[in-house]
Enzyme design. Structure first.
Site, PDB file in Angstrom:
ATOM      1  CD  GLU A 121      -2.930   0.978   2.383  1.00  9.82           C
ATOM      2  OE1 GLU A 121      -3.869   1.772   2.419  1.00  9.82           O
ATOM      3  OE2 GLU A 121      -2.754   0.092   3.229  1.00  9.82           O
ATOM      4  CG  ASP A 122       1.867   2.752   3.282  1.00 10.76           C
ATOM      5  OD1 ASP A 122       0.817   3.139   2.746  1.00 10.76           O
ATOM      6  OD2 ASP A 122       1.960   2.476   4.486  1.00 10.76           O
TER       7      ASP A 122
END
Length: 783
Positions: A121-122
């Site tokens: 996600e990051d």
């Protein structure tokens, strides 16, 4: 109570941090019996990584940690340059998540997934790269956690919350480790919540209390559940939390001496009885103490089981032998013995609980369990995912006792059957109720059934099978005929009488049963048996509502509006919406008003101030219909003006109200006793409009009305905690609380803002607060 006191309590919190956070759950200050640095002292990621490896080797000395080392290097590289709100390197967070999972003694795949849970996600890393580096099992875990991380919880949007909970339970069914990783992630985020904005702190704390803590409880992971509860309380009710910290620490030495004395006495007696055991003592967790104070309306000193002594033995036989020894030495308090060994809790918890009176007149609780029971109590479902090796050295991750997850399968069955998100959420929250006591009863064959306290023979029948409940015509308890609303007692032997001629359950049964399972099955029967009738009845109810409210049904009953509304309430199709209205699961007013809102969005026409006043003048000459606003306020002759509630007086349903045309901003609703309305000039009075509350406003508008009160009281210790207890007992959603004290007069002025549905509810809360010691007066805040 004031800022200086809060600072003092914060200092107490810092000085006793081990007893408040880290030491409450995961014992992070001990490795192999040796003290290590406190968690907050770890700044260097490599140091934290060594701590992680030490934890893994503690419970699995021969573990191959090369995969964990590889995950650490990849995660550190992927998060390079990223910082958390605290300013520390982002890699600190996944490292702590992995350490929490290691404290639960989980397998290396779970620990690796915990280390990598944010990389997709990051960072630029992909699912495919994770699978290539670590295998399909780790990739699936990381993908599951990533999807859960994209959920958006909101207490005000029940249907969103319900949908998110559905996804979480589906993730559990796929692999329970996904949710365990998410719990570890939430725990570390709660530990570092001090770096978030105050409003974000409360939002995350409420999510934790509503969703994550109950799930940790249901999974039996007390190590995580207790710390989540304490941290959520700290941010949701800081005054209560620090007041409790102060009270516990005020007599800390005295209490420690008492617990040490009991432990020594118990150890001596157990040893003399030739029972091999470990004996230790503790003061219970803050949230546990607070809930008992609120539920039992008692002070800290009146809580029976503030102290707990735990006896851990080798066998079940030793448990009962130790109980006999203890009851011979100390006087048991009647009604305070529970046998969770013979009748375990739904989350696998087993233990003997007994509350006793010491020789000095101080009550205390003793818990007796085996070592295996203790592991299950601490780790819950995670205990089944520890490192396990078969004879060939390969790890087996098969669940050893699959029946322990019957409750999860039941929830998945319910959610498949329910198209209504709100109904699912209400059922689920009942099932996850942390504080509901259970009753244990028997079938004619001697099988034990666990039911919620207050359950009836109908609950029992549906616990056996849907067909038994649907054909039930009566019941015998201990051989005697009873009414269907009989309250089952512990130890009752119950026989259900059925008949093939039975026409099925009655709608009245929904008001009698206590278990979510029974309510769900009864509702499902009505939906299935009378679907066509419910659809017809629902359409008739909608048409009748539109006629009564002078709403043109042709305008609003369009497929494009229907689709938006059915998705809003979580239904598959429009007929399901009508059926839900027909069987009472949804109010026709809710649906019609949603359709009206969608119609108005498409045909929106803003009125000028002059047009509003012109309509008011015209309405005064004729008999006109009364138009309803989605705010719950009705205005004579006007149905297309923006309505808002004045912040100066915050009116709630039941107050006398008046509308005031605010230049360029539509209609402001004030209380008639508002200072701003009392002092209007003659020209301003021409802008007043007659308004009133809709009769069913509390139900239609969802009860979202802010009430502000001002309390004058004598300044004394514990006052804020008692005020908070009243608010919590009445399930008030507190939005603000400000306190001012006068040392000269020894008085406190407390302003509180909270959500109510109607005036009667507000008046009841004020009445309860007026009964508190030292309260002088309470008034509604008026601008």
């Amino acid at each position: 109570m004031a800022a200086d006191v809060m600072k003092e309590l914060e200092e107490i919190n810092r000085q006793n941090k081990k007893s408040i956070t880290e030491n409450t759950a995961l014992g992070l200050e001990i490795i192999d019996g040796h003290a290590v640095k406190a968690p907050e002292d770890y700044q260097d990621p490599d140091e934290l990584y060594q701590l992680l490896i030490a934890r893994v080797r503690k419970y699995h000395p021969s573990a191959d940690v090369s995969m964990i080392e590889k995950a650490y290097k990849i995660a550190r590289g992927a998060h390079e340059g990223q910082l958390r709100k605290s300013g520390e390197p982002y890699i600190i967070h996944p490292l702590w998540v992995a350490i929490i999972l290691a404290n639960l003694e989980l397998d290396k795949e779970t620990i690796v997934a915990g280390m990598l849970h944010d990389v997709v996600e990051d960072t630029v890393m992909t699912d495919e790269e994770i699978e290539e580096e670590f295998g399909a099992e780790v990739a699936l875990l990381v993908d599951g956690v990533t999807k859960l991380g994209q959920l958006s919880y909101s207490k005000d949007k029940l249907e969103v919350q319900a949908e998110n909970l559905r996804k979480m339970f589906l993730a559990m069914a796929k692999d329970i480790r996904v949710v365990i990783i998410k719990l570890a992630d939430r725990l570390h985020n709660m530990r570092t919540l001090e770096f978030m904005r105050p409003e974000k702190q409360k939002e995350k704390a409420r999510e934790t209390m509503d969703i994550y803590s109950p799930i940790a409880q249901r999974l039996g992971i007390s190590k995580i559940k207790t710390e989540l509860d304490d941290l959520a309380l700290k941010y949701l009710k800081p005054d209560v939390f620090f007041d409790l910290v102060e009270q516990i620490n005020a007599r800390k030495t005295e209490r420690e001496e008492f617990v040490d004395q009991i432990v020594k006495e118990v150890s001596t007696y157990i040893k003399e009885a030739n029972i091999h055991a470990e004996v230790n003592g503790r003061v219970k967790h803050f949230f546990s103490i607070y809930k008992k104070m609120v539920n039992q309306d008692k002070t800290v000193d009146q809580i029976y089981d503030l102290f707990a002594v735990r006896i851990i033995v080798d066998s079940v036989r030793d448990c009962y032998a130790a109980l006999g020894v203890i009851h011979e030495i100390y006087t048991p308090i009647p009604g305070r013995f529970k046998d969770y060994i013979a009748m375990p809790k739904a989350n696998m918890y087993q233990s003997l609980h007994t509350t006793l009176m010491s020789s000095v007149g101080q009550p205390f609780e003793i818990q007796i369990r085996t070592r295996e029971m203790h592991k299950t109590a601490e780790y819950g479902i995670a205990a089944h995912w520890k490192y396990k090796e078969s004879n060939d050295g390969k790890k087996s991750v098969e669940m050893q006792e699959e029946e322990k997850l019957n409750w999860l399968r039941q929830i998945l069955e319910w959610q498949r059957d329910m198209s209504d998100n709100r109904e699912f959420l209400n059922m689920l929250k009942g099932d996850l109720d942390l504080f509901a006591e259970d009753v244990y009863c028997f079938t004619p064959n001697g099988e034990v059934k666990r039911l919620p306290n207050g359950s009836t023979p109908i609950d029992f029948a549906y616990a056996i099978h849907s067909a038994v409940g649907n054909k039930m015509v009566g019941a015998r308890v201990n051989g005697k005929l009873v009414t269907i609303d009989y309250k089952i007692q512990n130890g009752d032997r119950i026989e259900i009488l059925t008949s093939q001629n039975s026409k099925g359950p009655s709608r009245d049964w929904l008001n009698i049963v206590q278990s979510s399972q029974a309510k769900s099955k009864i509702n499902q029967w009505f939906k299935r048996e009378f679907k066509e009738e419910n659809i017809i009845r629902g359409k008739e109810m909608v048409a009748a509502y539109c006629r009564n409210k002078a709403i043109n049904m042709t305008d609003i009953n369009k497929p494009k509006y229907q689709e938006i509304v059915q998705k809003k309430y979580g239904f598959r199709d429009w007929e399901s919406v009508m059926a839900a209205i027909g069987h009472g699961g949804l109010k026709e007013g809710q649906v019609v008003n949603r359709l009206v809102d969608e119609y108005k969005k498409e045909h929106k026409q803003e009125l000028t101030d002059e047009a509003v006043l012109e309509k008011v003048a015209e309405a005064s000459k004729h008999t006109v219909h009364i138009a309803k606003s989605k705010s719950g306020v009705v205005v004579k002759g006007i149905d297309d003006v923006a309505v808002k509630f004045a912040r100066c007086c915050n009116p709630v349903p039941g107050d006398e109200i008046v509308g005031f045309v605010t230049r360029g901003r539509g209609l402001s609703i004030h209380r008639t006793d508002c200072v701003n309305m009392i002092h209007l000039t003659e020209s301003e009075r021409a802008r007043l409009i007659e308004t009133e509350w809709e009769s069913d406003v509390a139900e239609e508008a969802g009860g979202q009305y802010l009430a502000n009160i001002k309390m004058y009281a004598e300044d004394r210790p514990g006052l804020l905690m008692e005020i908070s207890a009243v608010l919590m007992e009445n399930k008030m959603d507190v939005k603000s609380m400000n306190v001012r004290t006068s040392k000269k007069k020894n008085t406190a002025t407390i302003e509180i803002g909270f959500i109510v549905q109607k005036r009667e509810e507000l008046e009841y809360v004020i009445k309860k607060m007026m009964q508190l010691q030292g309260v002088i007066d309470i008034e509604r805040a008026i601008g």
